[in-house]
Design a protein around this motif. Structure first.
Motif, short mmCIF file in Angstrom:
data_model
loop_
_atom_site.label_atom_id
_atom_site.label_comp_id
_atom_site.label_asym_id
_atom_site.label_seq_id
_atom_site.Cartn_x
_atom_site.Cartn_y
_atom_site.Cartn_z
N GLN A 69 21.82 -41.80 65.12
CA GLN A 69 20.96 -40.74 65.61
C GLN A 69 20.14 -40.19 64.45
O GLN A 69 20.63 -40.07 63.33
CB GLN A 69 21.78 -39.61 66.24
CG GLN A 69 20.94 -38.55 66.92
CD GLN A 69 21.78 -37.48 67.58
OE1 GLN A 69 22.78 -37.03 67.03
NE2 GLN A 69 21.36 -37.06 68.76
N ARG A 126 18.49 -36.86 63.18
CA ARG A 126 18.71 -35.45 63.45
C ARG A 126 17.86 -34.59 62.53
O ARG A 126 17.60 -34.96 61.39
CB ARG A 126 20.18 -35.08 63.25
CG ARG A 126 21.13 -35.95 64.04
CD ARG A 126 22.57 -35.51 63.91
NE ARG A 126 23.00 -35.44 62.52
CZ ARG A 126 24.18 -34.94 62.13
NH1 ARG A 126 25.03 -34.49 63.03
NH2 ARG A 126 24.51 -34.90 60.86
N PRO A 146 18.62 -33.16 67.76
CA PRO A 146 18.08 -34.52 67.82
C PRO A 146 16.59 -34.53 67.48
O PRO A 146 15.85 -33.65 67.91
CB PRO A 146 18.30 -34.95 69.27
CG PRO A 146 19.33 -34.02 69.81
CD PRO A 146 19.18 -32.73 69.06
N ALA A 149 13.38 -44.15 67.64
CA ALA A 149 14.46 -43.41 68.28
C ALA A 149 14.00 -42.94 69.66
O ALA A 149 12.82 -42.72 69.90
CB ALA A 149 14.85 -42.21 67.42
N ASN A 189 18.40 -41.10 69.46
CA ASN A 189 19.31 -42.23 69.29
C ASN A 189 18.54 -43.54 69.12
O ASN A 189 17.46 -43.72 69.68
CB ASN A 189 20.24 -42.36 70.50
CG ASN A 189 21.12 -41.15 70.66
OD1 ASN A 189 21.76 -40.71 69.71
ND2 ASN A 189 21.14 -40.60 71.86
N LYS A 232 23.57 -42.39 60.51
CA LYS A 232 22.79 -41.22 60.90
C LYS A 232 21.70 -40.98 59.86
O LYS A 232 21.88 -41.26 58.68
CB LYS A 232 23.69 -39.98 60.97
CG LYS A 232 24.54 -39.91 62.21
CD LYS A 232 25.21 -38.54 62.30
CE LYS A 232 25.87 -38.33 63.65
NZ LYS A 232 26.88 -39.29 63.99
#
Length: 93
Positions: free
Chosen positions: A9, A11, A20, A40, A45, A81
């Motif tokens: 993900q 972020r 997000p 993403a 994601n 991440k």
């Protein structure tokens, strides 16, 4: 040959925690020089499959926020991440 998978993900760090970062363009660079561009989704994601064993670098499409990882066992999916600091969204000056 078997292939590995990486997902994770993107972020954005805010004063109240991580949120997000939707629809951020990403670039995967393989040790053989091949490049995969991806994006993403609306929840930040992403996922990439069919990766050969080897070393990779995942970054924003502008090359910033690079994270290196290695696929050594195709049966073990990796989680990577990418955390962005407030004010460092791509395209912002």
């Amino acid at each position: 040959s078997r292939a590995g998978t990486v997902s994770g993900q993107v972020r954005l760090q805010t004063p109240s925690g991580f949120l997000p970062a939707a629809r951020i363009p990403l670039r995967l660079l393989a040790s053989d020089g091949s490049i995969v561009d991806l994006q993403a989704d609306g929840a930040g994601n992403y996922g990439i499959s069919n990766l050969a064993i080897g070393s990779y670098s995942l970054a924003l499409a502008d090359g910033s926020h690079s994270t290196d990882f290695e696929i050594t066992d195709p049966d073990v999916p990796l989680q990577v991440k990418i955390d962005l600091e407030t004010g460092l969204m791509p395209g912002e000056k």
